[in-house]
Enzyme design. Sequence first.
Site, short mmCIF file in Angstrom:
data_model
loop_
_atom_site.label_atom_id
_atom_site.label_comp_id
_atom_site.label_asym_id
_atom_site.label_seq_id
_atom_site.Cartn_x
_atom_site.Cartn_y
_atom_site.Cartn_z
N ASP A 199 5.09 9.92 2.30
CA ASP A 199 4.38 10.30 3.53
C ASP A 199 4.46 9.10 4.47
OD1 ASP A 199 2.57 10.67 5.52
OD2 ASP A 199 0.92 11.33 4.24
N GLN A 202 2.00 7.04 8.77
CA GLN A 202 1.43 5.80 9.32
C GLN A 202 2.41 4.64 9.29
OE1 GLN A 202 -1.26 5.66 10.98
NE2 GLN A 202 -2.25 7.57 10.38
N LYS A 225 2.24 10.77 16.40
CA LYS A 225 1.81 9.39 16.14
C LYS A 225 2.89 8.41 16.57
CE LYS A 225 -0.72 10.87 12.03
NZ LYS A 225 -2.14 10.89 12.32
N1 PMP Z 1 -0.59 11.52 6.25
C1 PMP Z 1 -1.15 10.44 6.79
C2 PMP Z 1 -1.07 9.13 6.06
C3 PMP Z 1 -1.79 10.54 8.02
O1 PMP Z 1 -2.36 9.46 8.56
C4 PMP Z 1 -1.83 11.79 8.69
C5 PMP Z 1 -2.53 11.95 10.03
N2 PMP Z 1 -3.74 11.31 10.14
C6 PMP Z 1 -1.23 12.88 8.09
C7 PMP Z 1 -0.62 12.71 6.86
C8 PMP Z 1 -1.24 14.22 8.71
O2 PMP Z 1 -0.51 14.22 9.88
P1 PMP Z 1 -0.50 15.50 10.86
O3 PMP Z 1 -1.93 15.86 11.07
O4 PMP Z 1 0.17 14.99 12.08
O5 PMP Z 1 0.26 16.57 10.17
#
Ligand code: PMP
Length: 405
Positions: A199, A202, A225
């Site tokens: 994932d 970040q 992001k």
């Molecule tokens: N994984 C991590 C580590 C995140 O920080 C986030 C968003 N805060 C997500 C997954 C989910 O991302 P999204 O809501 O853009 O799908």
Amino acid sequence: MIDIKNIRKDFPVLNTAVYGNPLIYLDNAATAQKPECVIQTVDELYRTCNANIHRGVHFMSEQCTEKYEQAREKIRQFINAEKKAEIIFTSGTTGAINTVATSFGERFVSSEDEIIISEMEHHSNIVPWQLLCERKGAKIKIIPFDDKGILRTDLLDELINERTKIIAVTHASNVLGTINPIKQIIAKAHKYNIPVLVDGAQAVPHENVDVRDLDCDFYVFSGHKLYAPTGTGVLYGKEKLLEQMPPYQGGGDMIATVTFEKTTYAPLPLKFEAGTLNFTDVIALGAAIDYINKTGLQNIAEYEHQLLDYATRKLLAIEGLKIYGEAAEKVALVSFLLNNIHHLDTGMILDKKGIAVRTGALCAEPLLAHFGKTGMVRASFAFYNTFDEIDALCENLEKISLMFK
Ligand code: PMP
């Protein structure tokens, strides 16, 4: 070098006033602001070039398709994937993880199998696997982290067994900031022939990511992001694995031929891109990549590390403030609590001063439970933030501390 004055001019929203104060936006880990070139790309497309992709033979459709496929090539280069076929556009990190959990899970996971995730995952990298486990009768195992927020990768050998089907782990924690040693985790997993999903939500905005060097099997991230529009995301997957996985959703664009008796699927990556995707915003994601490349990810990383070091030092100087996440390798964010003051009180008072921070469970309840907490305050930085903004944050936290004495 980051030319902060000019950089800030590129992000029009930074001129916004909040309750009469200049906006201090420290919630970049939740979503980042958009540079003018991204905004203009969306604006211009809707004014001059809007037609559905991969379908028409008419001029505008072909133009949009070309731009969309150019964005795919930009992403391929950005993460150094081998082939464009391995880059699938999704609605975000969540969309990408659900795609893998469902499709990989359908093909490779059965009853009694095991999936390893970590204690520091965002809910997006927990719940899709739980849903899969409920459907298949499989179970989840957890890599814990220590009180400094460092993953206990030393326990991996004990957690892995012949029933382990996939390891899904975050590259960087959205609460602790910890950058995990994913190359090491992947190498270990591969010794046992276990694929790894990373994932990267970040990590991608802050660090150079090379999926071939990492040798990860899946790498996922969100466009919003990364200074691009919302509703865009990327699933990188190794071609060999994606070929073996069934489509996640059925619909237009993902087929080769359809009869009522049998449907055959389009080749990668379209097999995983059913229906009309958010093609306008994907093209703008390409513009965001151009902007990052122009600024230089190395420059961005260096400047953000300076911000992080400065913020950490200044925050720790505030009496009664505790930072959660003390790993040596962190992305530019700090989660903390101030004395016994409720995180929502801190967040709401800062807001009245125009300072936007994130409060609450930060979409990582199990992580917070490790520390016996249900909420924290998080300040997360981007390369358009300034040292003065960190000073303002700290001055206001000092005042809040006094207010509650
Ligand atoms: N994984 C991590 C580590 C995140 O920080 C986030 C968003 N805060 C997500 C997954 C989910 O991302 P999204 O809501 O853009 O799908």
